[in-house]
Design a protein around this motif. Structure first.
Motif, short mmCIF file in Angstrom:
data_model
loop_
_atom_site.label_atom_id
_atom_site.label_comp_id
_atom_site.label_asym_id
_atom_site.label_seq_id
_atom_site.Cartn_x
_atom_site.Cartn_y
_atom_site.Cartn_z
N ALA A 276 6.35 -1.00 1.98
CA ALA A 276 5.31 -0.64 1.02
C ALA A 276 4.95 -1.85 0.17
O ALA A 276 5.80 -2.70 -0.12
N ALA A 277 3.70 -1.94 -0.20
CA ALA A 277 3.21 -3.02 -1.05
C ALA A 277 2.07 -2.48 -1.91
O ALA A 277 1.60 -1.36 -1.71
N TYR A 278 1.62 -3.28 -2.86
CA TYR A 278 0.54 -2.85 -3.75
C TYR A 278 -0.80 -3.04 -3.04
O TYR A 278 -1.17 -4.14 -2.66
N ASP A 279 -1.50 -1.92 -2.85
CA ASP A 279 -2.79 -1.93 -2.16
C ASP A 279 -3.90 -2.08 -3.20
O ASP A 279 -4.17 -1.16 -3.98
N LYS A 280 -4.54 -3.24 -3.21
CA LYS A 280 -5.57 -3.53 -4.21
C LYS A 280 -6.79 -2.62 -4.06
O LYS A 280 -7.52 -2.38 -5.03
#
Length: 448
Positions: free
Chosen positions: A388-392
């Motif tokens: 998971a990562a930060y989706d802009k």
């Protein structure tokens, strides 16, 4: 005979297929390929349990306690270190079952070289981390020839336990460090503990006089394997999945945990329960302390990022030793003793940076691979997690899509700590606001 019936007859219990091929072997070699990655046994009340019965605790019975306490006051004694006390706690509640005490030499050697040992009935017991008690030359001379001795608390000097029929053997520290960590740099935090411990090891069964408590306001979260199993029943759980961590929870972690529960529901379970399990023992100096981690986790629950009705917050009493793929087997085995059936594993479990190069000490995916093939953990289903990562594009944490990699920002633990230490605010949707404030306040207090 069909495949399910064959495996059912081999192990007993109900077979739960998970759609990945494996090879079943008999004493005569390969039998056939079957489509079951893990075999899980379904126990009473419709709930599949990691082991069929709760592990045996090592406490003295109520009727014998005071007599044994009085006897222990007259025995020679060893004062435990902070880490020794934590391992005594682990042993006392059955996290390391079927171990009955600190390892004797035959258990130690097998653990060191095989990550497992043979039980008296010939079965394989996964135990990747040695649980041993180191003593000095002076203590060795004091204890030789004694049938039992007392173990004392490092702070209060009260008798914690009695070790029976001691076996003393040489502590080859360099061998232990090399076999456990794959390196011998003394700057490794737990290698440092080993190198500064005694030159001898003493093994033997232990009798623990009282439940080990820390009186730090967090004992209510230190549920034993027996207590956890009772809590699962109280909540009518039909599956338990565990997420171990030594860090705060961000919304990427929460996404992983909630999506795992949804997958279990889709597989037919009615009430999967999540165990969020923080490491409670000694951690390295730059890890966030346990009180702040628990406070932060409670904020995550209070804000509804995780559902309190389907989540148990607990503390696992083991120290952290940073042994990567070797240690993650211990973490999984202990949760098997706590009745968990599903273990979530991600990138670089139990890993750290190499003290000399600041690069990953272990391959970040070897922990997952080791768990998928570890002997003695066949009844635990390993759940590799998605990154998971930060989706802009949506302003929140989401599962990484390599087809649009530029839309994602990876916020590492190091970057998260730098944000908090500088008072910066991470992107909206990265962490529950009150949970983030706990970290900001912690780093602010350090700078005063």
């Amino acid at each position: 005979m069909d495949r399910a019936a064959f495996v059912n007859g081999l192990w007993g219990g109900k077979i739960v297929p998970v759609g990945v091929n494996s090879v079943v072997r008999s004493q005569h070699g390969r039998i056939r390929r079957v489509e079951f990655r893990r075999v899980r046994l379904v126990g009473t009340m419709g709930m599949s349990t990691g082991t069929m019965e709760a592990p045996t605790e090592l406490f003295v019975s109520d009727v014998q306690r005071e007599a044994r306490r009085s006897a222990a006051e007259m025995m020679p004694s060893v004062t435990l270190s902070e880490v020794d006390l934590q391992w005594t706690h682990v042993l006392s509640e059955g996290w390391a079952a079927p171990l009955k005490g600190f390892m004797r030499e035959k258990e130690y050697v097998q653990t060191l070289h095989f990550n497992s040992y043979r039980s008296p009935d010939g079965g394989v017991v996964n135990q990747s981390i040695p649980i041993v008690l180191a003593i000095s030359e002076e203590q060795k001379l004091q204890l030789e020839g004694k049938s039992e001795f007392a173990l004392r608390h490092p702070d209060t000097n009260a008798v914690v336990a009695i070790l029976r029929d001691p076996e003393i053997f040489r502590h080859n520290k360099e061998e232990r460090v090399a076999r456990t960590f794959g390196m011998t740099d003394p700057r490794h935090p737990y290698a440092d503990v080993i190198f500064n411990s005694g030159d001898w090891l003493v093994g033997g069964e232990i009798e623990v006089l009282d439940r080990i408590r820390y009186n730090d306001g967090l004992d209510q979260y230190r549920l034993s394997p027996k207590e956890l199993r009772e809590e699962y029943k109280r909540r009518n759980a039909d599956a338990v999945f565990v997420f171990q961590l030594r860090n705060p929870i961000h919304n990427g972690h929460a996404l992983l945990m909630t999506s795992t529960r949804q997958q279990l529901l889709e597989r037919g379970f009615k009430n999967p329960i999540l165990l969020v399990h923080q490491i409670g023992g000694k951690v390295k100096g730059d890890d966030i302390p346990l009180p702040q981690r628990i406070q932060q986790n409670l904020c995550v629950l209070n804000e509804g990022v995780l559902d309190p009705a389907t989540t148990i917050l607990g503390i696992f009493p083991s120290p952290m030793i940073y042994a990567g793929p070797t240690e993650v087997q211990w973490h999984a085995k202990a949760r098997l003793n706590a009745g968990c059936q599903f273990y979530i594993v991600g990138r670089d479990p139990a890993g750290m940076k190499h003290p000399a190069t600041d690069e990953d000490l272990y391959d970040p995916w070897h922990g997952r691979t080791a768990l998928l093939h570890a002997p003695g953990l066949e009844t635990l289903e390993i759940l590799p997690f998605r990154v998971a990562a930060y989706d802009k594009t949506v302003g929140k944490m989401a599962f990484f899509d390599p087809n649009r990699a530029d839309d994602f920002v990876f916020i590492s633990g190091t970057k998260m700590r730098k944000f908090a230490a500088s008072g910066e605010t991470p992107p909206d949707g990265f962490m529950a606001p009150s949970a983030w404030q706990v970290l900001v306040d912690y780093y602010k207090s350090k700078s005063v």
